[in-house]
Structures are given as C-alpha cells and as structure tokens.
Motif scaffolding. Structure first.
Motif, PDB file in Angstrom:
ATOM      1  N   ARG A 180       0.878  -1.173   0.000  1.00 39.79           N
ATOM      2  CA  ARG A 180       0.000   0.000   0.000  1.00 39.79           C
ATOM      3  C   ARG A 180       0.908   1.213   0.000  1.00 39.79           C
ATOM      4  NH1 ARG A 180      -4.906  -1.278   3.076  1.00 39.79           N
ATOM      5  NH2 ARG A 180      -5.763  -3.022   1.910  1.00 39.79           N
ATOM      6  N   GLN A 199       5.846   5.266 -19.878  1.00 36.92           N
ATOM      7  CA  GLN A 199       4.414   4.952 -19.989  1.00 36.92           C
ATOM      8  C   GLN A 199       3.519   5.925 -19.234  1.00 36.92           C
ATOM      9  OE1 GLN A 199       4.032   0.851 -18.791  1.00 36.92           O
ATOM     10  NE2 GLN A 199       5.857   0.366 -19.958  1.00 36.92           N
ATOM     11  N   SER A 213      -4.932   6.058 -12.902  1.00 35.35           N
ATOM     12  CA  SER A 213      -5.586   4.761 -12.718  1.00 35.35           C
ATOM     13  C   SER A 213      -4.748   3.945 -11.734  1.00 35.35           C
ATOM     14  CB  SER A 213      -5.693   4.046 -14.059  1.00 35.35           C
ATOM     15  OG  SER A 213      -4.449   3.474 -14.405  1.00 35.35           O
ATOM     16  N   GLY A 214      -5.350   2.850 -11.212  1.00 34.32           N
ATOM     17  CA  GLY A 214      -4.675   2.036 -10.198  1.00 34.32           C
ATOM     18  C   GLY A 214      -3.280   1.576 -10.629  1.00 34.32           C
ATOM     19  N   GLY A 215      -3.191   1.042 -11.830  1.00 33.75           N
ATOM     20  CA  GLY A 215      -1.919   0.513 -12.298  1.00 33.75           C
ATOM     21  C   GLY A 215      -0.901   1.610 -12.593  1.00 33.75           C
ATOM     22  N   MET A 216      -1.380   2.761 -13.031  1.00 37.90           N
ATOM     23  CA  MET A 216      -0.461   3.879 -13.296  1.00 37.90           C
ATOM     24  C   MET A 216       0.198   4.347 -11.990  1.00 37.90           C
ATOM     25  SD  MET A 216      -3.053   5.832 -15.890  1.00 37.90           S
ATOM     26  CE  MET A 216      -2.204   7.242 -16.550  1.00 37.90           C
ATOM     27  N   LYS A 217      -0.571   4.338 -10.906  1.00 33.92           N
ATOM     28  CA  LYS A 217      -0.011   4.707  -9.596  1.00 33.92           C
ATOM     29  C   LYS A 217       1.103   3.752  -9.204  1.00 33.92           C
ATOM     30  CE  LYS A 217      -4.110   6.708  -7.535  1.00 33.92           C
ATOM     31  NZ  LYS A 217      -5.295   6.405  -6.745  1.00 33.92           N
ATOM     32  N   LYS A 276       3.034   2.086 -11.111  1.00 35.42           N
ATOM     33  CA  LYS A 276       4.245   2.335 -11.899  1.00 35.42           C
ATOM     34  C   LYS A 276       4.999   3.546 -11.374  1.00 35.42           C
ATOM     35  CE  LYS A 276       2.316   0.291 -16.025  1.00 35.42           C
ATOM     36  NZ  LYS A 276       1.599   0.551 -17.275  1.00 35.42           N
ATOM     37  N   GLU A 331       4.678  -6.790  -3.470  1.00 33.91           N
ATOM     38  CA  GLU A 331       3.604  -6.889  -4.467  1.00 33.91           C
ATOM     39  C   GLU A 331       3.577  -5.714  -5.432  1.00 33.91           C
ATOM     40  OE1 GLU A 331      -0.148  -8.042  -2.972  1.00 33.91           O
ATOM     41  OE2 GLU A 331       0.681  -9.765  -1.912  1.00 33.91           O
ATOM     42  N   THR A 362       0.691  -5.793  -8.387  1.00 36.41           N
ATOM     43  CA  THR A 362      -0.737  -5.953  -8.137  1.00 36.41           C
ATOM     44  C   THR A 362      -1.483  -4.818  -8.824  1.00 36.41           C
ATOM     45  OG1 THR A 362      -0.404  -7.116  -6.080  1.00 36.41           O
ATOM     46  CG2 THR A 362      -2.499  -5.980  -6.326  1.00 36.41           C
ATOM     47  N   GLY A 363      -2.466  -5.166  -9.647  1.00 37.40           N
ATOM     48  CA  GLY A 363      -3.209  -4.139 -10.374  1.00 37.40           C
ATOM     49  C   GLY A 363      -2.542  -3.680 -11.657  1.00 37.40           C
ATOM     50  N   VAL A 364      -1.396  -4.274 -11.978  1.00 34.69           N
ATOM     51  CA  VAL A 364      -0.685  -3.883 -13.197  1.00 34.69           C
ATOM     52  C   VAL A 364      -1.119  -4.816 -14.335  1.00 34.69           C
ATOM     53  CG1 VAL A 364       1.606  -3.717 -14.249  1.00 34.69           C
ATOM     54  CG2 VAL A 364       1.240  -2.921 -11.909  1.00 34.69           C
ATOM     55  N   ASP A 365      -1.356  -4.268 -15.525  1.00 40.41           N
ATOM     56  CA  ASP A 365      -1.884  -5.093 -16.620  1.00 40.41           C
ATOM     57  C   ASP A 365      -0.808  -6.051 -17.161  1.00 40.41           C
ATOM     58  OD1 ASP A 365      -0.548  -4.025 -19.113  1.00 40.41           O
ATOM     59  OD2 ASP A 365      -1.456  -2.163 -18.388  1.00 40.41           O
ATOM     60  N   PRO A 366      -1.241  -7.112 -17.879  1.00 41.97           N
ATOM     61  CA  PRO A 366      -0.305  -8.161 -18.310  1.00 41.97           C
ATOM     62  C   PRO A 366       0.868  -7.661 -19.157  1.00 41.97           C
ATOM     63  CG  PRO A 366      -2.563  -8.886 -18.626  1.00 41.97           C
ATOM     64  CD  PRO A 366      -2.634  -7.456 -18.201  1.00 41.97           C
ATOM     65  N   SER A 394       2.265  -4.651 -19.135  1.00 39.66           N
ATOM     66  CA  SER A 394       3.172  -3.891 -18.286  1.00 39.66           C
ATOM     67  C   SER A 394       3.903  -4.802 -17.305  1.00 39.66           C
ATOM     68  CB  SER A 394       2.403  -2.827 -17.502  1.00 39.66           C
ATOM     69  OG  SER A 394       1.668  -2.021 -18.388  1.00 39.66           O
TER      70      SER A 394
END
Ligand code: ATP
Ligand code: MG
Lengths: 300, 242
Positions: free
Chosen positions: A83, A120, A133-137, A139, A157, A160-164, A166
């Motif tokens: 977190r 990205q 977005s969640g995954g951008m955070k 990164k 982790e 977690t929340g990162v797209d395949p 990326s």
C-alpha cells in the motif's frame, strides 16, 4: 551476501507473524517471497527496511544491521510498500522530484534506471497522482523507489493491479536492474512471476515451507496432474469435487487441473463418470505442474 | 430494447478537460452473462464502469442498465445493481457483522431481513469465528469475498466488480470465481474487470479496451481464433499496446 536473515520472529498481540525465519540473498540475486495473504510477507519487508523491530533474531542488509545501522540501510535501499504512499495531490513529476530530492539526487542522474516504466506515465506527468488509474499509480511508485539507484530493492507486491503487458515489461526491467548488481527481494501473488525469480521462498503462517529455484520446487510436486476440460466449466468443477477419488481440482484458464487420490489413475473411469453427469466434449490429458500447483498443494 | 440485454451502451464517452478517457464505446450484455471488461492500465475501465453504475455523468452517448437510463435514472440504477470498487470495499474499522448491517441498511433492507441475510452470509463464507472481528484484521482474500457478498445483499440483477481479485492469493482467487459462477448460474449478470488472464478464460464474453476504445469483443474461444494464439494472455499482449 546482500541480505542475511537469521532466526527472525515477530508476533503481534496474538498472531505469530514470523516464526524463526532464516535465509540469505546473494548480491544481484532476484529473490521471491511467495505466500498467501497474511503469511507474513509485509512484516518481513518492514523489518528488513528498518521500519519495524523483530522480537528475536538478527538481520543485515548490505552488511548493515537492521537495528544498529538503520540509517545506512535507509540511505541505500529502495522500498515499494504494497500500500504505497504517493502524494496524491502532487503531480506525477512532482512526486518523482520529491523522492529524488530527499535522497540527494536528481531525476536526470538516474533516468536510465526508470526510463522503461516512466515513459508509460510520462505523457501524464502533469496529472495529480490521485487521478491516475490504479496501475499507473503502481508504476509511479516503482519509479520513486528506484530513483536514487538503491543497492537493494524491496518490492512488496509491485505488480498488483498492473496489466499483463506492463507486468511483462516490468519483469524485463527487473532483470536489467539485476545486471547492474542490484539485489531484489520481491513478493507477488502472481505465480507466473515466481517462476522468473532466481530463487523463491514459499511462506505460510509465518514459516518458510521451502526455499529453492523455481525449477526445483516444481519438481517436488508429489502427484501426476491432468488437464480436464468439458462443455461447461462450472458443472465440471462441481462434478469433479463430488468425485470419490478426487485429491484436488483447480481451474486453470480453459482447463481445470485435476489430481487423483489413488496411485493408479484411471482416465476412462473418470470420463464415464463425467458423462454420467451430463457433461460432453470431455478431454483428459496429462500435464506438468506449475509453481501455482505446488503452492496450492502446500497451502492445502 | 430487448428484455435480455441488461446493459446496452452506445457511443458512451467521458472527457476530463480535453482528455478523452472513454471514447465512444458500444456493447450489450445479456442477462446471466459473465462479461469480462479487460484493458491495460489507464485504458478507461473504471471510468466506464462508474458511468454505468450511475455515479459519473457521461460526456456523451447512451446507456441503459437494468432498463434504466444512466442520464435520467441514475438513482434507480444504483438500487438495482451491486458494485465492488477497485479500492474501497468495506469499512476496516467496523466488524464483519457491522459491515453487513451497515450496507444492508444503506440498501433499505428491513432489520429482520438484515439479520437473516447476515446469518446466511456468515455461514456461507465460513466467517463464524471472525464475525465480531474488525474487517481490517482479515486477510485480503476474505475481505474480497465478504465484499462481494455484501455488494449483493439487496439481490441486485447485475453486479459490477472492479478488479475484485487483485492481489488475492491463488486459492482464494479461485474460491472467488466459484462465487461468481454461482451468482451467474442464478441469473445474476456479472460485469468484471481483471488483470489475470486465466480469469478472462472463465468469462462468457470478453471486451478489451485500448486507450478509451473497445478494440475487441467476443468469447474467449473466438478471440483466440481471431488472433491465432493459444491463450488470452497472448490475445491481450497483441492488442493492449495499441
Ligand atoms: N477525475 C479524473 N481527472 C482526470 N483524469 C482522470 C480522472 N479519472 C481518471 N482519469 C484518467 O482517465 C484514464 C482512465 O482511467 P481509469 O481509472 O478508467 O483506467 P483503468 O482502465 O481502470 O485502469 P487500471 O487498470 O489501472 O485500473 C487515465 O488516464 C486516468 O488518469
Ligand atoms: Mg481501474
């Protein structure tokens, strides 16, 4: 050794979060900590990054003791907590700037380290972190943990929340960081990522179940394993669960992985059984165990 | 409108200033379907979902959910659907029982009904031992399963699940999908986002969003054929970088 952990234990009120944990990580090694929620992964990360004291045992990072030399450790490691704590009201660029400044460096100085991931989110560098977005955070948080070129990187982790796509790029980047002799301790709920580590420790209820290379761990899987598919996945799982010889059944994408209680498995018999449950297009084929199978078998 | 389409979307768009987060998407979802809503980070999934559940006003386009228009009947939509958000699901500082009671109240269930639901739910999820513990102390996977049940406490026709299994361990993740199957089997429509591509295979149909647009939409089987690859992960890799 880059990380030495010797007999570390930690309890909260009535929970034993870590029980007598020991392992060593070599310089430049990519070491995975794999375990279910609540296994003690985050507690371990917090002890090694000097944010929490163990009750017993010793640990060193880059030769420094986590208790007496905590200042040196904080200066030379990067930590991305599960977190994470980005500043939601600072922009992407300001967040990165901030982390560079507190470690006495600049974005330019270590840009090559973060480039692959940062490009990205760079188009959005003036956007406040709270609006990503969640995954951008995720990164951005990783870039912040890397910007001072740490010797040891602790990633709790990170994907977690990162797209395949990326995730794939992210792991390619970890491999490149390794080439620069950065040691990486990483936890992940993605078992395909566990397979990419040099070595992994499987942990559960605060104890280490096994430490080895992913290849060796998979070899220890105790049973033959079968891919089963049929016309209706939900019915297939329910029927297999009701089968008298079942040892385990887990969905795996378009198949389920089935293991049998008996030493001699009879595919014909299983097929007849499934047909009697009104399933069709039944296929049963032998397959090989993955880390995910091993993990679920150990955690059973 | 066909009575079977519980979600109908046409040209739905959301702009933030001059940035288009969702760009004229169109699709339909049938009753009882498990619809996988995939896409790369920042593709616009959460933004689109927020419009469908009536908490964000679209910039343009049309959409009906459970027969209600998102522009004019957002309140009715909220009552007929369940929603599990990507970030917030339950109150960490309330106990399991208190959370159930709280959300039951929000959805206007009677006290008696809440008591019944609460008992059934706790038993089904095997949470008897922790019913009076703070939710914050539970493992993530348990929280997510509870949160899913709570989002359906008012027996909605459709549930929207935004990355319900993110960070959840392999076993709990599979238990979660058994709950999804069960709900769909009872005729509930499930609209779900995920970054786990094995989970994409469990959906009846899947859409893939790229930079605000839906670039592919079909059954997992047809998508694999269309892109001539063996699994959904490869379908995603082929599409997602635009
Ligand atoms: N309130 C806002 N103001 C400005 N931009 C926003 C706002 N909300 C979302 N965005 C932007 O819209 C885009 C889509 O975001 P969204 O959260 O819908 O992505 P997502 O597909 O859910 O991604 P993820 O898989 O990472 O959760 C992103 O570029 C995001 O930064
Ligand atoms: Mg999202």
């Amino acid at each position: 050794m880059s990380i030495c952990v010797a007999n570390i234990s930690k309890s909260y009120k009535n929970v034993k979060a870590l029980q007598d944990i020991s392992f060593n990580v070599k310089v430049g090694e990519l070491f995975g900590i794999i375990g279910p929620d609540g296994a003690g992964k985050t507690t371990l990360f917090r002890i090694l990054t000097t944010l929490l004291f163990a009750d017993n045992g010793r640990a060193t990072v880059s030769g420094w003791d986590v208790v007496s030399d905590y200042k040196n450790i904080r200066k030379s490691v990067g930590y991305m907590p599960g977190r994470f704590s980005l500043y939601q009201d600072l922009t992407v660029e300001e967040n990165l700037q901030f982390f560079a400044t507190i470690f006495g460096t600049t974005i330019e100085e270590n840009y090559d380290l973060i480039k692959d991931i940062y490009v990205q989110i760079e188009p959005f560098k003036d956007r406040r972190a709270g609006k990503l977005s969640g995954g951008m955070k995720q990164k951005l948080a990783l870039c912040c943990a890397l910007i001072h070129k740490p010797k040891v990187l602790f990633l709790d982790e990170p994907t977690t929340g990162v797209d395949p796509v990326s995730r794939k790029e992210f792991w390619e980047m970890l491999k490149r960081l390794q080439q620069k002799n950065i040691t990486i301790l990483v936890s992940t709920p993605y078992m395909d990522e566990a397979a990419l580590c040099d070595r992994i420790a499987l942990i559960q209820d605060g104890k280490i179940l096994e430490i080895d290379t992913p290849e060796a761990i998979v070899k220890h899987y105790p049973k033959p394993i079968y891919n089963v598919s049929a016309n209706n996945m939900y019915k297939l799982i329910n029927s297999l669960n009701a089968y008298q010889y079942i040892h385990s059944v887990y969905p795996f994408g378009e198949f389920v992985h089935y293991t049998d209680k008996r030493a001699e498995f009879n595919a014909v018999e299983l097929k007849l059984y499934l047909e009697s449950k009104n399933l069709s297009n039944i296929r049963i084929e032998k397959t090989v165990a993955t880390i995910e199978d091993t993990f679920m078998e150990l955690a059973k | 409108m066909s009575i079977h389409n519980v979600i109908q979307v046409e040209g739905l768009t959301k702009k933030f200033g001059d940035f288009t987060a969702v760009n004229a998407i169109s699709f339909k979802v049938e009753k009882g379907e498990i619809f996988g809503f995939l896409g790369a980070n920042g593709a616009g999934k959460t933004t689109a979902m927020k419009m469908l559940i009536g908490i964000s006003i679209p910039s343009s386009g049309k959409a009906t959910v459970a027969g209600f228009d998102v522009f004019t009947h957002a309140e009715s939509i909220k009552k007929s659907i369940g929603y599990m958000s990507q970030k917030f699901a339950l109150y960490d500082d309330l106990t399991v029982k208190e959370n159930i009671t709280f959300f039951g109240g929000i959805y206007g269930l009677s006290r008696k009904r809440i008591r019944q639901k609460s008992a059934v739910l706790i038993e089904e999820l095997g949470l008897e031992k922790v019913a009076n513990k703070l939710v914050g102390a539970l493992p993530l996977g348990w929280k997510q399963k509870l949160s899913f049940s709570v989002s359906m406490i008012h027996d909605p026709k459709i549930v929207f699940l935004d990355e319900p299994t993110g960070g959840v361990d392999p076993i709990t993740r599979r238990q979660f999908w058994e709950m999804i199957y069960k709900a769909a089997n009872q005729g509930i429509t499930v609209f779900v986002t995920t970054h786990y591509m094995d989970e994409a295979e469990y959906c009846d149909r899947v859409s893939i969003m790229v930079n605000g647009k839906i670039e592919a939409l079909d059954t997992p089987k047809k998508l694999k054929e269309q892109f001539k690859v063996a699994n959904m992960n490869d379908v995603f890799l082929k599409l997602a970088r635009g």
